[in-house]
Design a protein around this motif. Sequence first.
Motif: not given
Length: 250
Positions: A83-88, A41-56
């Motif tokens: 949040l929905v496009p990035f987070c579960q 669970c990341a700070p908001f601004i880093n969520i897209p970066t996190l989502a990209e880094a864990v993709a797959g």
Amino acid sequence: MRTPFIAGNWKMYFTAAETAAFVAQIRDQLNQIEGVDVAFCAPFINIPTLAEAVAGTKIGVGAQNMYFEESGAYTGEIAPGMLVPFCQYVILGHSERRAYFGETDEGVNRKIKAALQHGLTPIVCVGESLEQNEAGETVDFVSGQVRAAFAGIAAEQAVQCVIAYEPIWAIGTGKTASAEQAGEIIGTAVRATLADVYSQETAETIRIQYGGSVKPANIAELMAQPDIDGALVGGASLKPDFVDLVRNAV
Ligand code: PGA
């Protein structure tokens, strides 16, 4: 059967660059560990970066808070749909938010409802202060927080949630509740309350984490408690040996 769930709460740590570098370092090892769900669970601004880094990978993505309104004039807030496009997952009612940012049981309840409406899994935090603990008020207080959090939420929705029991005196202090203490409070104050509000069957389905100074060295004994299904991990989720923590959880 409740699948163990270890969630890292990065709090206000890591820049976007640090997020990408950290995830690159541990991603493949974490992804290979079977029999456990893992998320950061990341700070908001880093969520897209996190989502990209864990993709797959099987690593999940979460936020640490959100607002309950759909949209509107709420400067500085984030809506569930954003949040929905990035987070579960979304952590709700963390004790730091309750203590420093005025979050109330009522607000937490509204946030849980909004998250569920958007298909996000709330990680609902409860836990007593040192004073309450020493005064013997733990079970009543935590049970009250659980009742307030789930007010007006149907059983079919409650089973979508995760609860994190975090004694405030154990967060970031190096003091952990003993595994037995933690297991007992989770059983008597959290799961028993869910059984009372819903049913034993519903209560048995809901995953309950322990949080507060969880480390690679103490996760196994915590997980050995029948009512502890995982952990919400702060400090130890910022270090590469978080991989060992997750390994030791299964
Ligand atoms: P900690 O934090 O593991 O650093 O004690 C836990 C939390 O606040 O979620």
